[in-house]
Design an enzyme around this catalytic site. Structure first.
Site, PDB file in Angstrom:
ATOM      1  N   GLU A   1      13.540  31.371 -14.548  1.00 23.61           N
ATOM      2  CA  GLU A   1      12.270  31.868 -15.119  1.00 23.61           C
ATOM      3  C   GLU A   1      11.305  32.296 -14.019  1.00 23.61           C
ATOM      4  O   GLU A   1      10.090  32.143 -14.154  1.00 23.61           O
ATOM      5  CB  GLU A   1      11.609  30.787 -15.983  1.00 23.61           C
TER       6      GLU A   1
ATOM      7  N   GLN B   1       0.814  -1.227   0.000  1.00 29.27           N
ATOM      8  CA  GLN B   1       0.000   0.000   0.000  1.00 29.27           C
ATOM      9  C   GLN B   1       0.844   1.272   0.000  1.00 29.27           C
ATOM     10  O   GLN B   1       0.478   2.263  -0.638  1.00 29.27           O
ATOM     11  CB  GLN B   1      -0.927   0.007   1.219  1.00 29.27           C
TER      12      GLN B   1
HETATM   13  P1  TGC Z   1       6.548  45.554 -12.236  1.00 26.05           P
HETATM   14  O1  TGC Z   1       6.605  46.966 -11.729  1.00 26.05           O
HETATM   15  O2  TGC Z   1       5.524  44.628 -11.701  1.00 26.05           O
HETATM   16  O3  TGC Z   1       6.420  45.544 -13.831  1.00 26.05           O
HETATM   17  C1  TGC Z   1       7.251  46.347 -14.662  1.00 26.05           C
HETATM   18  C2  TGC Z   1       6.549  46.536 -15.996  1.00 26.05           C
HETATM   19  O4  TGC Z   1       6.410  45.268 -16.645  1.00 26.05           O
HETATM   20  C3  TGC Z   1       5.011  44.957 -16.868  1.00 26.05           C
HETATM   21  N1  TGC Z   1       4.875  43.524 -16.647  1.00 26.05           N
HETATM   22  C4  TGC Z   1       4.770  42.640 -17.646  1.00 26.05           C
HETATM   23  N2  TGC Z   1       4.683  42.809 -18.980  1.00 26.05           N
HETATM   24  C5  TGC Z   1       4.581  41.709 -19.746  1.00 26.05           C
HETATM   25  N3  TGC Z   1       4.573  40.469 -19.222  1.00 26.05           N
HETATM   26  C6  TGC Z   1       4.660  40.263 -17.894  1.00 26.05           C
HETATM   27  N4  TGC Z   1       4.702  39.023 -17.385  1.00 26.05           N
HETATM   28  C7  TGC Z   1       4.756  41.384 -17.031  1.00 26.05           C
HETATM   29  N5  TGC Z   1       4.857  41.548 -15.686  1.00 26.05           N
HETATM   30  C8  TGC Z   1       4.933  42.871 -15.476  1.00 26.05           C
HETATM   31  C9  TGC Z   1       4.286  45.804 -15.856  1.00 26.05           C
HETATM   32  O5  TGC Z   1       2.969  46.059 -16.272  1.00 26.05           O
HETATM   33  C10 TGC Z   1       5.124  47.069 -15.852  1.00 26.05           C
HETATM   34  O6  TGC Z   1       4.844  47.805 -17.044  1.00 26.05           O
HETATM   35  P2  TGC Z   1       4.930  49.412 -17.044  1.00 26.05           P
HETATM   36  O7  TGC Z   1       4.535  49.781 -18.434  1.00 26.05           O
HETATM   37  O8  TGC Z   1       3.978  49.858 -15.974  1.00 26.05           O
HETATM   38  O9  TGC Z   1       6.346  49.755 -16.723  1.00 26.05           O
HETATM   39  O10 TGC Z   1       8.008  44.942 -12.073  1.00 26.05           O
HETATM   40  P3  TGC Z   1       8.825  44.632 -10.753  1.00 26.05           P
HETATM   41  O11 TGC Z   1      10.126  45.334 -10.882  1.00 26.05           O
HETATM   42  O12 TGC Z   1       7.997  44.890  -9.523  1.00 26.05           O
HETATM   43  O13 TGC Z   1       9.088  43.056 -10.882  1.00 26.05           O
HETATM   44  C11 TGC Z   1       8.043  42.149 -10.970  1.00 26.05           C
HETATM   45  C12 TGC Z   1       8.529  40.689 -10.938  1.00 26.05           C
HETATM   46  C13 TGC Z   1       9.257  40.372  -9.658  1.00 26.05           C
HETATM   47  C14 TGC Z   1       7.299  39.828 -11.031  1.00 26.05           C
HETATM   48  C15 TGC Z   1       9.397  40.370 -12.141  1.00 26.05           C
HETATM   49  O14 TGC Z   1      10.433  41.223 -12.251  1.00 26.05           O
HETATM   50  C16 TGC Z   1       9.851  38.937 -12.219  1.00 26.05           C
HETATM   51  O15 TGC Z   1       9.159  38.152 -12.879  1.00 26.05           O
HETATM   52  N6  TGC Z   1      11.024  38.486 -11.637  1.00 26.05           N
HETATM   53  C17 TGC Z   1      11.584  37.175 -11.882  1.00 26.05           C
HETATM   54  C18 TGC Z   1      12.764  37.310 -12.821  1.00 26.05           C
HETATM   55  C19 TGC Z   1      12.861  36.176 -13.794  1.00 26.05           C
HETATM   56  O16 TGC Z   1      11.944  35.415 -14.015  1.00 26.05           O
HETATM   57  N7  TGC Z   1      14.001  36.072 -14.446  1.00 26.05           N
HETATM   58  C20 TGC Z   1      14.182  35.082 -15.467  1.00 26.05           C
HETATM   59  C21 TGC Z   1      15.463  35.301 -16.218  1.00 26.05           C
HETATM   60  S1  TGC Z   1      15.557  34.373 -17.730  1.00 26.05           S
HETATM   61  C22 TGC Z   1      15.730  32.788 -17.254  1.00 26.05           C
HETATM   62  O17 TGC Z   1      15.692  32.443 -16.130  1.00 26.05           O
HETATM   63  C23 TGC Z   1      15.950  31.810 -18.367  1.00 26.05           C
HETATM   64  S2  TGC Z   1      16.212  30.201 -17.780  1.00 26.05           S
HETATM   65  C24 TGC Z   1      16.595  29.323 -19.162  1.00 26.05           C
HETATM   66  C25 TGC Z   1      15.493  28.442 -19.603  1.00 26.05           C
HETATM   67  O18 TGC Z   1      14.350  28.870 -19.743  1.00 26.05           O
HETATM   68  O19 TGC Z   1      15.747  27.289 -19.836  1.00 26.05           O
HETATM   69  P1  FAD Z   2      17.461  35.731  -5.840  1.00 26.88           P
HETATM   70  O1  FAD Z   2      16.649  36.705  -6.606  1.00 26.88           O
HETATM   71  O2  FAD Z   2      18.647  36.229  -5.107  1.00 26.88           O
HETATM   72  O3  FAD Z   2      16.496  34.984  -4.818  1.00 26.88           O
HETATM   73  C1  FAD Z   2      16.978  34.261  -3.683  1.00 26.88           C
HETATM   74  C2  FAD Z   2      15.770  33.801  -2.866  1.00 26.88           C
HETATM   75  O4  FAD Z   2      15.044  34.958  -2.396  1.00 26.88           O
HETATM   76  C3  FAD Z   2      14.773  32.991  -3.699  1.00 26.88           C
HETATM   77  O5  FAD Z   2      14.251  31.953  -2.916  1.00 26.88           O
HETATM   78  C4  FAD Z   2      13.664  33.989  -4.008  1.00 26.88           C
HETATM   79  O6  FAD Z   2      12.404  33.381  -4.215  1.00 26.88           O
HETATM   80  C5  FAD Z   2      13.674  34.860  -2.771  1.00 26.88           C
HETATM   81  N1  FAD Z   2      13.133  36.203  -2.998  1.00 26.88           N
HETATM   82  C6  FAD Z   2      13.588  37.145  -3.893  1.00 26.88           C
HETATM   83  N2  FAD Z   2      12.822  38.247  -3.854  1.00 26.88           N
HETATM   84  C7  FAD Z   2      11.859  38.007  -2.932  1.00 26.88           C
HETATM   85  C8  FAD Z   2      10.741  38.757  -2.431  1.00 26.88           C
HETATM   86  N3  FAD Z   2      10.445  39.977  -2.915  1.00 26.88           N
HETATM   87  N4  FAD Z   2       9.951  38.188  -1.494  1.00 26.88           N
HETATM   88  C9  FAD Z   2      10.211  36.944  -1.023  1.00 26.88           C
HETATM   89  N5  FAD Z   2      11.247  36.192  -1.445  1.00 26.88           N
HETATM   90  C10 FAD Z   2      12.049  36.713  -2.382  1.00 26.88           C
HETATM   91  N6  FAD Z   2      18.798  34.108 -16.364  1.00 26.88           N
HETATM   92  C11 FAD Z   2      18.815  34.728 -17.580  1.00 26.88           C
HETATM   93  O7  FAD Z   2      18.661  35.940 -17.686  1.00 26.88           O
HETATM   94  N7  FAD Z   2      19.011  33.990 -18.720  1.00 26.88           N
HETATM   95  C12 FAD Z   2      19.204  32.650 -18.685  1.00 26.88           C
HETATM   96  O8  FAD Z   2      19.364  32.025 -19.746  1.00 26.88           O
HETATM   97  C13 FAD Z   2      19.217  31.993 -17.415  1.00 26.88           C
HETATM   98  N8  FAD Z   2      19.495  30.661 -17.345  1.00 26.88           N
HETATM   99  C14 FAD Z   2      19.633  30.071 -16.120  1.00 26.88           C
HETATM  100  C15 FAD Z   2      20.078  28.753 -16.051  1.00 26.88           C
HETATM  101  C16 FAD Z   2      20.265  28.151 -14.802  1.00 26.88           C
HETATM  102  C17 FAD Z   2      20.792  26.750 -14.736  1.00 26.88           C
HETATM  103  C18 FAD Z   2      19.936  28.845 -13.616  1.00 26.88           C
HETATM  104  C19 FAD Z   2      20.064  28.191 -12.271  1.00 26.88           C
HETATM  105  C20 FAD Z   2      19.508  30.162 -13.678  1.00 26.88           C
HETATM  106  C21 FAD Z   2      19.373  30.800 -14.929  1.00 26.88           C
HETATM  107  N9  FAD Z   2      19.014  32.149 -15.032  1.00 26.88           N
HETATM  108  C22 FAD Z   2      19.006  32.785 -16.252  1.00 26.88           C
HETATM  109  C23 FAD Z   2      18.871  32.967 -13.820  1.00 26.88           C
HETATM  110  C24 FAD Z   2      17.538  32.793 -13.099  1.00 26.88           C
HETATM  111  O9  FAD Z   2      16.495  33.406 -13.804  1.00 26.88           O
HETATM  112  C25 FAD Z   2      17.684  33.368 -11.692  1.00 26.88           C
HETATM  113  O10 FAD Z   2      18.523  32.494 -10.982  1.00 26.88           O
HETATM  114  C26 FAD Z   2      16.346  33.546 -10.998  1.00 26.88           C
HETATM  115  O11 FAD Z   2      15.582  34.558 -11.605  1.00 26.88           O
HETATM  116  C27 FAD Z   2      16.511  33.879  -9.503  1.00 26.88           C
HETATM  117  O12 FAD Z   2      17.468  34.857  -9.280  1.00 26.88           O
HETATM  118  P2  FAD Z   2      18.637  34.615  -8.191  1.00 26.88           P
HETATM  119  O13 FAD Z   2      19.241  33.294  -8.448  1.00 26.88           O
HETATM  120  O14 FAD Z   2      19.507  35.814  -8.213  1.00 26.88           O
HETATM  121  O15 FAD Z   2      17.893  34.515  -6.788  1.00 26.88           O
END
Ligand code: TGC
Ligand code: FAD
Length: 394
Positions: free
Chosen positions: A373, A289
């Site tokens: 992401e 189970q």
């Molecule tokens: P916030 O003030 O909320 O927004 C700034 C401006 O952006 C607009 N907006 C969006 N527009 C399109 N799509 C969305 N999903 C949007 N979310 C927000 C928003 O309306 C605003 O526009 P405007 O015209 O008023 O300026 O921004 P914030 O600075 O408070 O940040 C919000 C937060 C934390 C949600 C955002 O920055 C976030 O998503 N942080 C996470 C970062 C992240 O995901 N990084 C990924 C890096 S790339 C990666 O990881 C690739 S991995 C490789 C793989 O995929 O295999």
């Molecule tokens: P941080 O932002 O320092 O976060 C650390 C911890 O704090 C997390 O648990 C988070 O959830 C928490 N935290 C942060 N802010 C808050 C809040 N406001 N309230 C509560 N908790 C919070 N990035 C790219 O641009 N391009 C790429 O191609 C890409 N590829 C990647 C590939 C790999 C294998 C990895 C591991 C990462 C990659 N990234 C890329 C980066 C990735 O998007 C970041 O690692 C991710 O967005 C988190 O940022 P950080 O690692 O600096 O963590």
């Protein structure tokens, strides 16, 4: 381990296949066959070597994994969003790093060029990216700005017919071998823009990041810009501000919500088979189970995730999916996959820690997928903000 037999069967407890078109199933199945033939026999070796195998690039292009939804006039496959999701599912069933390469190429490089680029930029880059002749990467994250990309320090200054780019990005998938990088940096008014930076431009280097215990079959690096001159014609003209890179992330996060299902299905499929074959106390362990509880919960969670992704795909096809809905699916489905990988590892006992099975590799990969992401917590805060209207980030 080379030549490992891939016995994956697929998981469809709720007859979800009946909701797919013949074309969607055909493309999904051809991606599955390609992974079985070209990836599964070599993935453990690539993982040990910590190297993405460039041999996979042509195959990825051939199965339509580079720009599945980009229009055919630009070399894309012109498919719908559910087919895109199914391809990501099959790739991540093989390995999250493989899906990463396709996600980045499609949603983080081709998508911004298609959506925010000029017609000249589309014609110049998209067909080569679709065919795999050119590989791209996406530079948003910086050493001090991960979850908060709006604080980025990378910047560029006007210098006549070109701009001078300075700054550093880290954790960039595909950076070490990419031909181009879509880089996000601030202009002199602190406004974020996307720039297409080409390998070979002065002062642009892409050091490899080593020491990862996760996503080892994907190459990760830095992007360093030291007074790099970038022609103004390489700036994406049609959208600026943080919303531009976040729009790309919506597309990639959607693909990940399907991809994670693939990793979960692989772990469940392996655990189910093992539970019927492994005998302890004179009975297959699947007859106990405690093991059935794990397996029943796994298939339940996979089914829920499949329905979430499928409905999200329908909304994407209608252009109606919201950022909040995408965050919910990415967060739920990746956490689901990680939980299943951990439970599947237990069902495999000691064998679960070896590369005889894909479980431990999936588990380690998913530790990246739950962070990149947008982290698990960031997506919760996006959903929280969506339902309350109150921002808990700052
Ligand atoms: P916030 O003030 O909320 O927004 C700034 C401006 O952006 C607009 N907006 C969006 N527009 C399109 N799509 C969305 N999903 C949007 N979310 C927000 C928003 O309306 C605003 O526009 P405007 O015209 O008023 O300026 O921004 P914030 O600075 O408070 O940040 C919000 C937060 C934390 C949600 C955002 O920055 C976030 O998503 N942080 C996470 C970062 C992240 O995901 N990084 C990924 C890096 S790339 C990666 O990881 C690739 S991995 C490789 C793989 O995929 O295999
Ligand atoms: P941080 O932002 O320092 O976060 C650390 C911890 O704090 C997390 O648990 C988070 O959830 C928490 N935290 C942060 N802010 C808050 C809040 N406001 N309230 C509560 N908790 C919070 N990035 C790219 O641009 N391009 C790429 O191609 C890409 N590829 C990647 C590939 C790999 C294998 C990895 C591991 C990462 C990659 N990234 C890329 C980066 C990735 O998007 C970041 O690692 C991710 O967005 C988190 O940022 P950080 O690692 O600096 O963590």
């Amino acid at each position: 381990m080379a030549n490992k037999e891939d016995k994956f069967q697929g998981v469809d407890y709720y007859g979800i296949d009946d909701l797919l078109t013949e074309e969607q199933k055909l493309i999904r199945d051809s991606a599955r066959q390609w992974v079985k033939k070209e990836v599964s026999p070599y993935i453990e070796g690539a993982y040990e070597e910590a190297k993405f195998r460039k041999e996979w690039i042509k195959g990825l292009a051939d199965i339509g994994a580079f720009g599945p939804y980009i229009p055919t006039e630009y070399g894309g496959a012109g498919l719908d969003q559910i087919t895109y999701g199914l391809i990501m599912q099959e790739l991540e069933r093989g390995d999250s790093g493989l899906r990463s390469t396709a996600s980045v190429q499609s949603s983080l490089v081709m998508y911004p060029i298609w959506k925010y680029g000029s017609e000249e930029q589309r014609q110049k880059y998209l067909p080569k990216l679709a065919s795999g002749e050119m590989i791209g990467c996406f530079g948003l994250t910086e050493p001090d700005y991960g979850s908060n990309p709006g604080g980025m320090m990378s910047n560029f200054k006007d210098a006549g017919d070109h701009v001078i780019l300075n700054g550093a990005k880290m954790w960039i998938s595909n950076a070490p071998f990419a031909d181009i990088a879509v880089v996000w940096a601030k202009d002199e008014n602190d406004r974020i823009h996307g720039l297409i930076v080409e390998r070979g431009m002065d002062g642009f280097t892409t050091p490899t990041m080593r020491g990862k215990w996760s996503l080892r079959a994907s190459d990760t690096g830095e992007l360093v810009f030291d007074n790099t001159p970038v022609p103004k014609e390489n700036i994406l003209p049609n959208k600026s501000g943080l919303g531009a890179p976040l729009g790309c992330l919506d597309s990639a996060r959607y693909g990940i919500s399907w991809g994670a299902i693939g990793a979960a299905m692989d772990c469940y499929d392996s655990a189910l088979r093992y539970s019927k074959e492994r005998v302890q106390f004179d009975r297959p362990i699947g007859g106990y189970q405690l093991q059935q509880k794990k397996l029943a919960e796994m298939v339940t969670e996979i089914t829920k995730a499949q329905l979430l992704a499928l409905r999200l795909g329908q909304l994407k096809n209608e252009g109606a999916a919201t950022t909040g809905q995408i965050s919910m699916a990415k967060r739920n489905n990746v956490a689901m996959a990680l939980d299943i990988a951990r439970e599947a590892r237990q069902i495999h006992g000691a064998m679960g820690i070896t590369n005889e099975y894909s479980i431990m590799r999936h588990m380690m990969n998913l530790e990246s997928v739950i962070t990149y992401e947008g982290t698990h917590d960031v997506h919760l805060l996006i959903t929280g903000m969506d339902v309350t209207g109150l921002n808990a980030f700052k």
